[in-house]
Every structure is written in C-alpha cells, then in structure tokens.
Design an enzyme around this catalytic site. Structure first.
Site, mmCIF file in Angstrom:
data_model
loop_
_atom_site.group_PDB
_atom_site.id
_atom_site.type_symbol
_atom_site.label_atom_id
_atom_site.label_comp_id
_atom_site.label_asym_id
_atom_site.label_seq_id
_atom_site.Cartn_x
_atom_site.Cartn_y
_atom_site.Cartn_z
ATOM 1 N N ASP A 45 23.179 -40.607 -10.002
ATOM 2 C CA ASP A 45 22.326 -42.012 -9.920
ATOM 3 C C ASP A 45 20.862 -41.991 -10.506
ATOM 4 O OD1 ASP A 45 21.527 -40.719 -7.724
ATOM 5 O OD2 ASP A 45 22.482 -42.054 -6.531
ATOM 6 N N ASN B 78 24.293 -46.022 5.734
ATOM 7 C CA ASN B 78 25.130 -47.094 5.546
ATOM 8 C C ASN B 78 26.736 -46.647 4.966
ATOM 9 O OD1 ASN B 78 24.467 -46.671 2.981
ATOM 10 N ND2 ASN B 78 23.886 -48.647 2.726
ATOM 11 N N HIS C 211 27.212 -45.170 2.135
ATOM 12 C CA HIS C 211 27.050 -45.045 0.688
ATOM 13 C C HIS C 211 27.306 -43.501 -0.118
ATOM 14 C CE1 HIS C 211 22.451 -44.901 -0.265
ATOM 15 N NE2 HIS C 211 22.826 -43.840 0.055
ATOM 16 N N GLU D 244 27.136 -48.971 -2.622
ATOM 17 C CA GLU D 244 26.784 -49.555 -1.498
ATOM 18 C C GLU D 244 27.779 -50.029 -0.772
ATOM 19 O OE1 GLU D 244 23.924 -48.567 -0.263
ATOM 20 O OE2 GLU D 244 22.273 -49.262 -1.308
HETATM 21 P P1 PGA Z 1 19.398 -38.239 1.523
HETATM 22 O O1 PGA Z 1 19.991 -39.429 0.906
HETATM 23 O O2 PGA Z 1 19.743 -37.062 1.264
HETATM 24 O O3 PGA Z 1 17.725 -38.464 1.010
HETATM 25 O O4 PGA Z 1 19.264 -38.389 3.243
HETATM 26 C C1 PGA Z 1 21.273 -39.296 0.730
HETATM 27 C C2 PGA Z 1 22.093 -40.696 0.232
HETATM 28 O O5 PGA Z 1 21.515 -41.780 0.507
HETATM 29 O O6 PGA Z 1 23.048 -40.444 -0.402
#
Ligand code: PGA
Length: 234
Positions: free
Chosen positions: A62, A128, A130, A135
C-alpha cells in the site's frame, strides 16, 4: 494457521529471516512486503544478512494517497530507507501516491500483481484487524483499491506525523483477494495494543468486519507474535 510466539520482536525477526532465506533458496523470489513499525526488525535483519535479493522482486501492499515517494512518511520512502537502499532488489513496486489518474494506477498495480504471483507475503495487522489498508467491511474478493482510512487507522498512524490533519485520509491498497494469492503468508503482530485484533483473527469468526480473519481460510499462514500480542489468546 501455524502460530509462533516469541519473547520480543527481535527474536521474532530471526525466524522471519530464516523463512526469507528458505524461500530464496528454493528459487522463489517474489516477495509481498509491508510497511509500519512491525516489519522494521525483520528488515534490519535482512539488511545485515548475507541474503542476496538482486534477482528478487518486491511488491508492496500500500501507499498513502497524496504523498510522493520523497515524502518522509510515504511508504516508498520507508522501504528505501529500511530495506532497498541497503539491500537492492531487482524490481520493486509500490503504488504511486501522487498518481493523477487513480483508476489507471489501480489498473497498473493489478496488472503487476497478476504478472508477479507472490511466493511470500509479509503482513502486519491494524488494531481494527485491517491487513494492508483493507479496513473492516472490505470485500474479501477485493483487488487494488483507493481506500478511505478509518478514524482508528488515522489515529494509529498519527504518531508518524506532526499533526493529525497531516495524516492522509486515503491510500491505495492491494486487495484482500490479491493478498490471499501468495503461496505463504506471514502475519506479524507485536505489542499489547494488537492483542484483541490477534485474538479475533485467530479465534473469532471469519468475517469481513475483521479482515485478517480470512487468513483462517488460507492453507499456509504463519502468525508471528510477541508475548504481548499473544496475551489474549485462549
Ligand atoms: P504497524 O501497522 O506495524 O505500524 O503497527 C500495522 C498495520 O496497520 O497494518
């Protein structure tokens, strides 16, 4: 799902490095990569390893919409800084955050994904649930999309920006269907703030409301946790 629990993210990264090594050794060289805090220890190990990625392809999950690759919070910048500048790959792909025609960019990315099936896909997980920026509520059959980030994701990512208003509200994300195409998926989660999402992913129902739960249906998934992220598993 195979679940491995480590004392901390550094110990976990050693195991992930060996999976990269094994994948390369078997001649498989297309890697789906992720950004965020979670894979940082893994990339640090890859950088100091003697693994050779000069014939390998990296395809990222992404990119924020609206940030160009020179922006220090763009995921292109992150990947160059943490991995590619120090450990060159033959091909690296990431969505163009400043594409003028988002649909053309989505089509371009889906073509790259079709032409380069991933042997190994690295994932983090949002609080959450995702995966990528898919999402809660995202169709499991989704391909690359321009996604509206949830308030929870904006909140979680605010720590990287000076002001909340600076956090992009949209991002290009590889879709869930494309994530599931990978032969082997490694999802890493570290820290107590991921414990609820991890429990729901592993022990809850498979539901689009918790995107990572779809990994229960994939036939080769390794979940790599630290003790805090695993603390709510029964
Ligand atoms: P993070 O994000 O590694 O910064 O905790 C993970 C994500 O949101 O997929």
């Amino acid at each position: 799902m195979e679940i491995k629990i480590f004392k901390n993210a550094n110990d976990a990264a050693k195991t992930v490095e060996t999976i990269f090594a094994k994948t390369l050794k078997s001649g498989d060289e297309v890697f789906g990569l992720a950004t965020g805090s979670t894979p940082e220890t893994t990339y640090a190990r890859l950088v100091t390893s003697d693994l050779d990625f000069s014939n390998a392809t990296a395809i990222n999950l992404d990119e924020y919409y609206g940030l160009n690759s020179d922006h220090p919070q763009s995921y292109a910048y992150f990947m160059n800084k943490h991995l590619f500048n120090k450990k060159p790959f033959k091909h690296t792909y990431i969505p163009n955050g400043i594409a003028e025609d988002p649909q053309a960019e989505i089509d371009r990315y889906n073509k790259i994904l079709e032409e380069n099936p991933r042997n190994l896909q690295i994932l983090g997980i949002g609080t959450n649930g995702h995966i990528g920026f898919n999402e809660p509520g995202t169709d499991f059959a989704s391909k690359t999309q321009l996604v509206n980030l949830t308030e929870e994701t904006i909140e979680a990512n605010q720590r990287f920006f000076k002001k909340r208003e600076d956090v992009p509200k949209q991002a290009f994300s590889m879709g869930i269907d494309s994530i599931l195409d990978a032969d082997h998926i490694i999802l890493m989660a570290f820290g107590e703030n991921k414990a609820d999402a991890v429990k729901d992913m592993i022990e809850g129902p498979v539901t689009e409301l918790l995107p990572a739960s779809i990994l229960q249906k994939h036939n080769h998934v390794t979940i790599i946790l630290d003790e805090d992220a695993a603390s709510k598993l029964s």
